[in-house]
Structure formats: structure tokens, C-alpha cells
Design a protein around this motif. Structure first.
Motif, short mmCIF file in Angstrom:
data_model
loop_
_atom_site.label_atom_id
_atom_site.label_comp_id
_atom_site.label_asym_id
_atom_site.label_seq_id
_atom_site.Cartn_x
_atom_site.Cartn_y
_atom_site.Cartn_z
N TRP A 1 0.83 -1.20 0.00
CA TRP A 1 0.00 0.00 0.00
C TRP A 1 0.86 1.26 0.00
O TRP A 1 0.55 2.24 -0.68
N PHE A 2 1.97 1.25 0.73
CA PHE A 2 2.86 2.41 0.75
C PHE A 2 3.36 2.72 -0.66
O PHE A 2 3.36 3.87 -1.10
N THR A 3 3.77 1.68 -1.39
CA THR A 3 4.27 1.86 -2.75
C THR A 3 3.18 2.37 -3.68
O THR A 3 3.38 3.32 -4.45
N LEU A 4 2.00 1.73 -3.61
CA LEU A 4 0.88 2.16 -4.45
C LEU A 4 0.48 3.60 -4.13
O LEU A 4 0.16 4.39 -5.03
N GLN A 5 0.51 3.93 -2.87
CA GLN A 5 0.12 5.26 -2.44
C GLN A 5 1.04 6.33 -3.03
O GLN A 5 0.58 7.37 -3.51
N MET A 6 2.34 6.07 -3.02
CA MET A 6 3.28 7.03 -3.58
C MET A 6 3.04 7.24 -5.08
O MET A 6 3.08 8.37 -5.59
N GLN B 1 -0.56 8.97 -5.62
CA GLN B 1 -0.61 10.37 -5.22
C GLN B 1 -0.13 11.26 -6.37
O GLN B 1 -0.74 12.30 -6.67
N ASN B 2 0.93 10.85 -7.02
CA ASN B 2 1.44 11.64 -8.16
C ASN B 2 0.48 11.62 -9.33
O ASN B 2 0.20 12.66 -9.94
N PHE B 3 -0.06 10.43 -9.63
CA PHE B 3 -0.97 10.32 -10.77
C PHE B 3 -2.28 11.08 -10.54
O PHE B 3 -2.73 11.85 -11.39
N LEU C 1 -5.89 7.88 0.29
CA LEU C 1 -4.67 8.47 -0.28
C LEU C 1 -3.95 9.47 0.62
O LEU C 1 -2.72 9.44 0.71
N PRO C 2 -4.64 10.38 1.32
CA PRO C 2 -3.91 11.39 2.08
C PRO C 2 -3.40 10.92 3.44
O PRO C 2 -2.64 11.64 4.08
#
Length: 233
Positions: free
Chosen positions: A20-25, A28-30, A68-69
């Protein structure tokens, strides 16, 4: 061995798993670039010891947009059939998602949801039960009332605006648009107490719907004007 002792220990409710940490990063950009994604009112949740997050349901993006946040995970409920989909099922299992049979919700699902809340997790539920077909708030299913009665944890209402325009039902491509998410003021355990008595489900559903509606209106106003709400609903 007792049922309690055979339960699988729950992880820390404050630590995101590596997936989840990786997906979140990445997301967030996308989402910030493609959807102009913005959220407000979520900071109070960072240290909350167990709370129910109830939001409107506009698209498949909603669990991602709500989580996300935050710097901690949210354990969403999802229909069990999704866990059988290759890749999707793997991701769901690794990101704190809990399975539920929408046709016949079981006592096991309820018990696990309450256990996660009392352990300190944030648990997300969409009271409409399914995505909106027209962008408007649909009728609420009262099943979440049983969770509130047993868990005795606060509720955070959430309003999502723009996700329906980005990814409506039957669409497979995310359209560029403006998306806003408003986390409202919590409904405290003390406020909920009068509504948790037997026969008060309809009043409880009405209260939650009123607060989610206010958050949706604040999010939609922010989306259209570009001006964030001056205060949380």
C-alpha cells in the motif's frame, strides 16, 4: 482452543504495509496530476484509535481517494467475489481489505469488522452498498448500524466529488477532471449513544446520511469553485 485464541493477530493499525505504501506514492502523483486531487479534514484521523469512515460511493476509485492522504491504512469492506480476481485479489489481501458477502452478510464479517475497529483500525464502509448510477447519493443500506452499535467507535463522514465524472459505471478509462474529498467532523460516541438503542436504526441512518450529504455538498462546491470549504461540515 477457544475461538478468541485461534484468531489471527491483527497488524498495527498505524503502519502501512509495503504494498500500500508503494501504491500510495505512485497514485498520489498520478491523481494529483490527472485529477487535480485534493482532500481536507483528514488530519484528525492520523491518531484516532479506531473509527468508522462512511463515504458516498461514486466509482471504483473511491477507496483509493479516501485512503490516499493518510499515513496509516484503512481497512475497507469489499464484496468477496473481488478476492477471486487474479492480481486484484492479491492486492486486496495485502492492503487490509476485508471480504463481505453482500447477498448474505455473515456474523463472521460483522465480528471481524468490529474486532478491527476495537484494535484501533480505521474501517471504511460505503453505506449505499454499490456505486451511484447518476452521480447522486443513493439510498443507504442499514447494515452499518450493527457495526456502530457493537464497536462503539466514532464515525467520520466523508464526501467525494468528481469521481463519478472521472470513472462512472461501465467506464474503464479515468477521465481527467477535478476531484475533491472532504472529511467532516466526527460523530462522537456520545452523540451516537441515543441512536444505538433498539429500534433506532432508521434515525441513525438519517443522521449519517445528513452528515455525508453535507460533506458531499462541500466537496462539490470546492470542485466547482476551486475554493476549499471554510469550515468542516
Amino acid at each position: 482452543m477457544s475461538a478468541a485464541s485461534s484468531e489471527i493477530p491483527l497488524p498495527s493499525p498505524y503502519v502501512r504495509g509495503p504494498l500500500w505504501f508503494t501504491l500510495q506514492m505512485i497514485l498520489q502523483n498520478f491523481f494529483c496530476f490527472w485529477l487535480g486531487y485534493r482532500a481536507t479534514g483528514y488530519h484528525a484521523l492520523e491518531k484516532e484509535s479506531g473509527a468508522l469512515i462512511l463515504a458516498n460511493h461514486q466509482s471504483f476509485l473511491d477507496p483509493l481517494l479516501v485512503g490516499l492522504p493518510l499515513h496509516r491504512p484503512i481497512g475497507f469492506l469489499a464484496r468477496e467475489t473481488l478476492f477471486k480476481v487474479p492480481v486484484v485479489g492479491f492486492i486486496l489481501r495485502k492492503t487490509h481489505v476485508m471480504a463481505i458477502n453482500q447477498e448474505a452478510p455473515s456474523s463472521t464479517s460483522l465480528r471481524e469488522t468490529v474486532r478491527a475497529l476495537q484494535h484501533g483500525f480505521l474501517v471504511g464502509i460505503f453505506p449505499e452498498g454499490t456505486r451511484t448510477y447518476d452521480g447522486n447519493l443513493s439510498a443507504f443500506k442499514p447494515g452499518f448500524a450493527a457495526v456502530i452499535r457493537r464497536a462503539k467507535r466514532p464515525i467520520y463522514p466523508v464526501g467525494i466529488a468528481g469521481a463519478y465524472q472521472a470513472l462512472p459505471i461501465k467506464s474503464w478509462f479515468i477521465k481527467p477532471t477535478r476531484v475533491r474529498v472532504v472529511f467532516g467532523k466526527p460523530i462522537t460516541v456520545e452523540e451516537l449513544e441515543p441512536f444505538t438503542q433498539r429500534g433506532q436504526d432508521a434515525a441513525l441512518v438519517a443522521l449519517v446520511r445528513e452528515r455525508i450529504t453535507a460533506c458531499c455538498e462541500a466537496a462539490e462546491g470546492w470542485r466547482k469553485t476551486g475554493q476549499p470549504p471554510k469550515s468542516l461540515p
